[in-house]
Design a protein around this motif. Structure first.
Motif, PDB file in Angstrom:
ATOM      1  N   PHE A   2       0.854  -1.185   0.000  1.00  0.00           N
ATOM      2  CA  PHE A   2       0.000   0.000   0.000  1.00  0.00           C
ATOM      3  C   PHE A   2       0.888   1.233   0.000  1.00  0.00           C
ATOM      4  CE2 PHE A   2      -3.307   2.906   1.090  1.00  0.00           C
ATOM      5  CZ  PHE A   2      -4.502   2.267   0.764  1.00  0.00           C
ATOM      6  N   ALA A  35      -2.064   4.239  -3.871  1.00  0.00           N
ATOM      7  CA  ALA A  35      -3.413   3.958  -3.378  1.00  0.00           C
ATOM      8  C   ALA A  35      -4.079   5.176  -2.742  1.00  0.00           C
ATOM      9  CB  ALA A  35      -3.361   2.818  -2.365  1.00  0.00           C
ATOM     10  N   ASP A  63       3.284  -0.021   5.315  1.00  0.00           N
ATOM     11  CA  ASP A  63       2.946   0.853   4.184  1.00  0.00           C
ATOM     12  C   ASP A  63       4.156   1.684   3.757  1.00  0.00           C
ATOM     13  OD1 ASP A  63       0.397  -0.113   4.247  1.00  0.00           O
ATOM     14  OD2 ASP A  63      -0.545   1.739   4.954  1.00  0.00           O
TER      15      ASP A  63
END
Length: 210
Positions: A2, A35, A63
């Motif tokens: 992500f 994202a 992330d």
């Protein structure tokens, strides 16, 4: 994986979204898509910025934070830079910057060996610290030149003063409403206690226009 992109500009006159297409292309070149985007116009010399804090709160363990340059993320003094690094470390967030090739390893799905991964992580951490220090030095140099210019303008009778920093005052008002102390707000926003007291008097009016 992500990836959350953080884009920042210092003033409303600057376009914080300017680098968005470049970051999208960069992520695509490495086989990824971004994202989420977090865009704001705030000084990089302030640790507590609304969108940056939202990014960290939203992020999940592992992330990636993607930035165009390290100075987009921070122009912080050493203590605040250490605080930001600790906040990122608590969630095991990785910083990837277009200007820092050693950071690209965070975009690789597999690492060659544990040893090489450790070496690259150490090198990247060192490079991040160096670039953050350079960004802070650049900020301080520009502030010094600005102060010198103001001093000359005052001496020549040409200085008309500085307009109120509306956005900073709104942030201070919000922090006051949240129950933060004057000392806490000073540390977060790098402002004077006089400014906080001034905002406290105007807080109802300011929050109504937020």
């Amino acid at each position: 994986m992500f990836i959350r992109a953080y884009l920042r500009a210092s003033t409303k006159e600057q376009d914080a979204k300017r680098a968005k297409s470049e970051l999208i292309a960069f992520a695509n070149d490495h086989g990824h898509k971004i994202a989420a985007f977090y865009v704001e116009n705030e000084s990089g010399a302030i640790l507590v910025r609304p969108k940056l804090m939202q990014l960290i709160e939203d992020a999940h363990k592992g992330d990636v934070i993607l930035v165009e340059q390290i100075d987009r993320l921070a122009r912080l003094n050493q203590a605040d830079w250490d605080t930001l690094k600790r906040m990122l470390s608590e969630k095991k967030l990785s910083i990837v910057s277009k200007e820092l090739p050693t950071s690209y390893m965070a975009l690789q799905p597999e690492r060659s060996t544990e040893f090489m991964s450790s070496v690259l992580q150490a090198i990247n951490a060192m490079m991040l610290d160096m670039l953050a220090a350079i960004a802070r030095k650049d900020y301080e140099d520009r502030r010094n030149r600005q102060m010198q210019g103001i001093a000359r303008a005052k001496a020549e009778g040409k200085y008309s003063g500085r307009r109120k920093d509306i956005e900073k005052r709104k942030i201070i008002a919000s922090l006051l409403k949240s129950g933060h102390s004057y000392s806490e707000i000073q540390g977060m926003t790098k402002c004077s206690r006089h400014l906080i007291a001034d905002v406290a008097k105007e807080r109802p009016k300011m929050l109504s226009t937020h």
